[in-house]
Scaffold this active site. Structure first.
Site, PDB file in Angstrom:
ATOM      1  N   CYS A  86      28.094 -23.883 -15.796  1.00  0.00           N
ATOM      2  CA  CYS A  86      27.539 -25.052 -16.482  1.00  0.00           C
ATOM      3  C   CYS A  86      28.612 -25.860 -17.218  1.00  0.00           C
ATOM      4  O   CYS A  86      29.504 -26.395 -16.597  1.00  0.00           O
ATOM      5  CB  CYS A  86      26.396 -24.621 -17.411  1.00  0.00           C
ATOM      6  SG  CYS A  86      25.271 -25.994 -17.835  1.00  0.00           S
ATOM      7  N   HIS A 194      23.402 -20.867 -13.984  1.00  0.00           N
ATOM      8  CA  HIS A 194      23.709 -19.847 -14.994  1.00  0.00           C
ATOM      9  C   HIS A 194      23.376 -18.434 -14.493  1.00  0.00           C
ATOM     10  O   HIS A 194      22.304 -17.904 -14.795  1.00  0.00           O
ATOM     11  CB  HIS A 194      22.861 -20.086 -16.248  1.00  0.00           C
ATOM     12  CG  HIS A 194      23.274 -21.225 -17.101  1.00  0.00           C
ATOM     13  ND1 HIS A 194      24.233 -21.109 -18.085  1.00  0.00           N
ATOM     14  CD2 HIS A 194      22.832 -22.505 -17.153  1.00  0.00           C
ATOM     15  CE1 HIS A 194      24.363 -22.269 -18.722  1.00  0.00           C
ATOM     16  NE2 HIS A 194      23.531 -23.137 -18.160  1.00  0.00           N
ATOM     17  N   GLU A 196      24.439 -15.720 -15.637  1.00  0.00           N
ATOM     18  CA  GLU A 196      24.312 -14.828 -16.806  1.00  0.00           C
ATOM     19  C   GLU A 196      22.903 -14.839 -17.385  1.00  0.00           C
ATOM     20  O   GLU A 196      22.538 -13.940 -18.151  1.00  0.00           O
ATOM     21  CB  GLU A 196      25.331 -15.222 -17.889  1.00  0.00           C
ATOM     22  CG  GLU A 196      25.017 -16.463 -18.705  1.00  0.00           C
ATOM     23  CD  GLU A 196      25.343 -17.778 -18.008  1.00  0.00           C
ATOM     24  OE1 GLU A 196      25.241 -18.829 -18.677  1.00  0.00           O
ATOM     25  OE2 GLU A 196      25.703 -17.760 -16.806  1.00  0.00           O
TER      26      GLU A 196
END
Length: 222
Positions: A86, A194, A196
Site C-alpha cells: 500500500c 495488504h 498482512e
C-alpha cells in the site's frame, strides 16, 4: 531471521506488518523514520501501509525523503529484501526503487474491500509459496492505488516477468490490472493490497500468510 518495520508519522499498518512477520518466525524491530541506520544483520525491511505524513503531498513523496530512506535504499542495493504494501509501495516508487507511479483511483474514491488477485510470478522469495495462476483474496484500502507506467516500462515488466500480482477485476484503474511488481533482482516487492491483513484465520482470510512464510523459508534455505 530479522525484520525491520519502518514507522512514519501517519503509518497505521506498521503493527499489522510486524505481527505478520513475527507470525512467520521473524525477530522484528520497529524503526522510527528519523533514524539514519537500520539495525545490524537485518534480512528484510517492511515499509508499511498507512498515510505517511498525512499524504499531504504526493502519497509517499515525503516519506521517501525521510532520514531512514537512505538506509532503506542502501539495504536494497546490497541485495537485502524489502516488502512494501500500500503506502509502502507508493514510497518505493517515489524513492525510485520500483518503476511507475500510484495515481488516484479511477473513480476518485477511497476503496476498502477484499479483492481477488491472480499470482503472476512465483520465481521470487515472496511468491514461491503460491502456484502460478492461483487466485487469492487480499484486502485493499487505498485512494491512490491506480498503478501507472509508461509503455516501455510496462513492456519491460511483462518481458522480465516482474509483475507479481494482478487484479482479477481491476478496482482502481491500474494499468494492465497490476497489483504488485518486483525489482529486477526480485528481492523488492511493492504491492497495493495488504497481505498482512489476511495473514491468520481470525482475519477471515489467511491467503496472505504464504507470502511471509515463503520469505522465511527462502532465508532459512539461503
Amino acid at each position: 531471521m530479522k525484520a525491520a518495520v519502518l514507522v512514519f508519522p501517519g503509518s497505521n499498518c506498521d503493527r499489522d506488518l510486524a505481527v505478520a512477520f513475527r507470525g512467520a518466525g521473524f525477530d522484528t524491530t520497529m524503526v522510527w523514520h528519523k533514524e539514519t541506520e537500520l539495525p545490524q544483520d537485518i534480512d528484510v525491511v517492511g515499509v508499511p501501509g498507512g498515510f505517511s505524513y498525512g499524504d499531504y503531498l504526493r502519497c509517499g513523496a515525503i516519506a521517501a525523503r525521510s532520514p531512514i530512506s537512505r538506509a532503506l535504499i542502501a539495504h536494497a542495493d546490497r541485495g537485502g529484501y524489502v516488502f512494501a504494501p500500500c503506502n509502502g509501495f507508493q514510497i518505493l516508487t517515489e524513492a525510485g526503487m520500483l518503476p511507475g507511479a500510484l495515481l488516484r483511483n479511477s473513480g476518485l474514491k477511497y476503496i476498502c474491500q477484499t479483492s481477488a488477485l491472480r499470482v503472476e510470478e512465483t520465481q521470487s522469495a515472496f511468491t514461491a509459496g503460491y502456484s502460478k495462476g492461483q487466485v487469492i483474496e487480499i484486502p485493499i484500502a487505498h485512494h491512490e492505488g491506480n498503478y501507472t507506467a509508461d509503455p516501455d516500462t510496462l513492456r519491460r515488466l511483462e518481458g522480465e516477468n516482474l509483475v507479481a500480482f494482478r487484479y482479477v477485476a481491476t478496482p482502481n484503474g491500474a494499468m494492465d490490472g497490476i497489483a504488485g511488481v518486483l525489482s529486477p533482482n526480485r528481492r523488492v516487492l511493492g504491492m497495493m493490497p495488504h497481505p498482512e491483513r489476511a495473514a491468520e484465520p481470525l482475519h477471515g482470510k489467511a491467503d496472505g500468510a504464504a507470502l511471509f512464510r515463503s520469505l522465511a523459508q527462502a532465508l532459512v534455505a539461503a
